[in-house]
Each structure stands twice: as structure tokens, then as C-alpha cells.
Motif scaffolding. Sequence first.
Motif, mmCIF file in Angstrom:
data_model
loop_
_atom_site.group_PDB
_atom_site.id
_atom_site.type_symbol
_atom_site.label_atom_id
_atom_site.label_comp_id
_atom_site.label_asym_id
_atom_site.label_seq_id
_atom_site.Cartn_x
_atom_site.Cartn_y
_atom_site.Cartn_z
ATOM 1 N N PHE A 7 0.866 -1.189 0.000
ATOM 2 C CA PHE A 7 0.000 0.000 0.000
ATOM 3 C C PHE A 7 0.890 1.222 0.000
ATOM 4 O O PHE A 7 1.960 1.227 0.621
ATOM 5 C CB PHE A 7 -0.897 0.023 1.251
ATOM 6 C CG PHE A 7 -1.664 1.314 1.387
ATOM 7 C CD1 PHE A 7 -2.821 1.516 0.656
ATOM 8 C CD2 PHE A 7 -1.206 2.331 2.220
ATOM 9 C CE1 PHE A 7 -3.518 2.723 0.761
ATOM 10 C CE2 PHE A 7 -1.901 3.534 2.332
ATOM 11 C CZ PHE A 7 -3.061 3.724 1.603
ATOM 12 N N ASP A 8 0.441 2.283 -0.693
ATOM 13 C CA ASP A 8 1.166 3.544 -0.628
ATOM 14 C C ASP A 8 0.201 4.683 -0.913
ATOM 15 O O ASP A 8 -0.837 4.478 -1.546
ATOM 16 C CB ASP A 8 2.325 3.562 -1.635
ATOM 17 C CG ASP A 8 3.338 4.656 -1.322
ATOM 18 O OD1 ASP A 8 3.383 5.118 -0.156
ATOM 19 O OD2 ASP A 8 4.084 5.056 -2.231
ATOM 20 N N ALA A 9 0.529 5.855 -0.438
ATOM 21 C CA ALA A 9 -0.258 7.061 -0.715
ATOM 22 C C ALA A 9 0.678 8.255 -0.717
ATOM 23 O O ALA A 9 1.585 8.335 0.113
ATOM 24 C CB ALA A 9 -1.348 7.247 0.344
ATOM 25 N N HIS A 10 0.476 9.152 -1.679
ATOM 26 C CA HIS A 10 1.255 10.385 -1.761
ATOM 27 C C HIS A 10 0.300 11.542 -1.991
ATOM 28 O O HIS A 10 -0.715 11.381 -2.671
ATOM 29 C CB HIS A 10 2.240 10.341 -2.936
ATOM 30 C CG HIS A 10 3.421 9.450 -2.708
ATOM 31 N ND1 HIS A 10 4.710 9.902 -2.776
ATOM 32 C CD2 HIS A 10 3.503 8.139 -2.414
ATOM 33 C CE1 HIS A 10 5.551 8.898 -2.533
ATOM 34 N NE2 HIS A 10 4.830 7.812 -2.314
ATOM 35 N N ARG A 11 0.667 12.714 -1.450
ATOM 36 C CA ARG A 11 -0.172 13.889 -1.705
ATOM 37 C C ARG A 11 0.252 14.593 -2.985
ATOM 38 O O ARG A 11 1.405 14.487 -3.416
ATOM 39 C CB ARG A 11 -0.162 14.846 -0.516
ATOM 40 C CG ARG A 11 1.159 15.393 -0.129
ATOM 41 C CD ARG A 11 1.033 16.399 1.028
ATOM 42 N NE ARG A 11 0.606 15.821 2.294
ATOM 43 C CZ ARG A 11 -0.526 16.142 2.949
ATOM 44 N NH1 ARG A 11 -1.341 17.051 2.459
ATOM 45 N NH2 ARG A 11 -0.814 15.581 4.098
ATOM 46 N N THR A 41 3.759 2.266 -8.371
ATOM 47 C CA THR A 41 4.975 1.452 -8.443
ATOM 48 C C THR A 41 5.503 1.137 -7.039
ATOM 49 O O THR A 41 5.969 0.018 -6.789
ATOM 50 C CB THR A 41 6.034 2.165 -9.310
ATOM 51 O OG1 THR A 41 5.486 2.348 -10.623
ATOM 52 C CG2 THR A 41 7.315 1.365 -9.404
ATOM 53 N N HIS A 42 5.378 2.086 -6.121
ATOM 54 C CA HIS A 42 5.832 1.841 -4.747
ATOM 55 C C HIS A 42 5.012 0.731 -4.082
ATOM 56 O O HIS A 42 5.564 -0.113 -3.364
ATOM 57 C CB HIS A 42 5.741 3.115 -3.911
ATOM 58 C CG HIS A 42 6.669 4.197 -4.366
ATOM 59 N ND1 HIS A 42 6.727 5.436 -3.792
ATOM 60 C CD2 HIS A 42 7.593 4.204 -5.371
ATOM 61 C CE1 HIS A 42 7.645 6.176 -4.398
ATOM 62 N NE2 HIS A 42 8.173 5.458 -5.372
ATOM 63 N N ALA A 43 3.702 0.732 -4.314
ATOM 64 C CA ALA A 43 2.853 -0.319 -3.734
ATOM 65 C C ALA A 43 3.246 -1.688 -4.292
ATOM 66 O O ALA A 43 3.284 -2.687 -3.562
ATOM 67 C CB ALA A 43 1.384 -0.017 -4.012
HETATM 68 MG MG MG Z 1 5.815 5.983 -1.791
#
Ligand code: MG
Length: 155
Positions: A7-11, A41-43
Amino acid sequence: MRTGVGFDAHRFKEGRPLVLGGVVIEGAPGLAGHSDGDALTHAIIDALLGAAALGDIGTHFPSDDERWRDARSLDLLTGVAALLNARGYAIAHVDATVIAERPRLSRHVDRMRTALADAMGIDRSRVSVKATTTDGMGFTGRGEGIAALAAALVE
Ligand code: MG
């Protein structure tokens, strides 16, 4: 066979391109982050590392390490795929969902699949990317940023 989740999240951050699954997408600001901010891609990286029980993206690419500033996340994914291959794992399948109120992502999904598959050195039939919204609810619904979930199967 082993599975992993990520899981990932960015603002959102004005003034940089939006990159998701290695594809530059018009119509919304980019995502903040030490690298290019590619949350999808990070997830996927975390799902792959999880399947191999090899830590997480922060273990391998620390955000206080200048080597990874503005890094292309697809290159990090290629590195992780190589790490798994070196440990004897083959990536059997990756499935991911991007959660974003904007921009509309459906027409970009095929290009993301191709870019991600190429980065991992696997056939694109083994890579699934989906897009959804949260119907206006929460941080993605308010348009504050983009989140992504991924699952990986390795053999
Ligand atoms: Mg990230």
C-alpha cells in the motif's frame, strides 16, 4: 508460492509531473515524494518485497539517501525484481488498484501495465492495473492525493 501485499499514498504537489506505473499522465499535479512519487509502483515494490519477506521499500531505498532523490520508481522496481530473481523467485502475477478521484486513469491503464511488466521483465499478461475512486470520501475523495494497493504472487 508466496504472496505479498503493498500500500502507498502520496499527496499532490504542484510543479512536477504526475507519474503512475511509470507513465506520465496529464490532467493533475504530480505527487510529492523523495523519488518521482509514483505511488502505484511503490505499492507493487512493497508487495514483491513482502512476498519474499525482504523488508519494504524504505529498507532498500531510504528516503534520506540522496541516491534516490527524484529516482525513477520504475528503475527501483527493476532492481527489486532482480533482487527476487537472484533469490530464486519468479514473479507470477501482480494485481494493483489505484485510488484517485482525479485524473481519470482508465485510458492510461494499458500503458501502465506495459511499463510495469517491462520493468519487472515479465509478460504483461501477468500484470493487472485497475483504477477506482472513493466516491468523494476521504483524502483521495477530497483530491488531496492518490493511493495504491497491490498484491503479488511469486514462485
Ligand atoms: Mg511511496
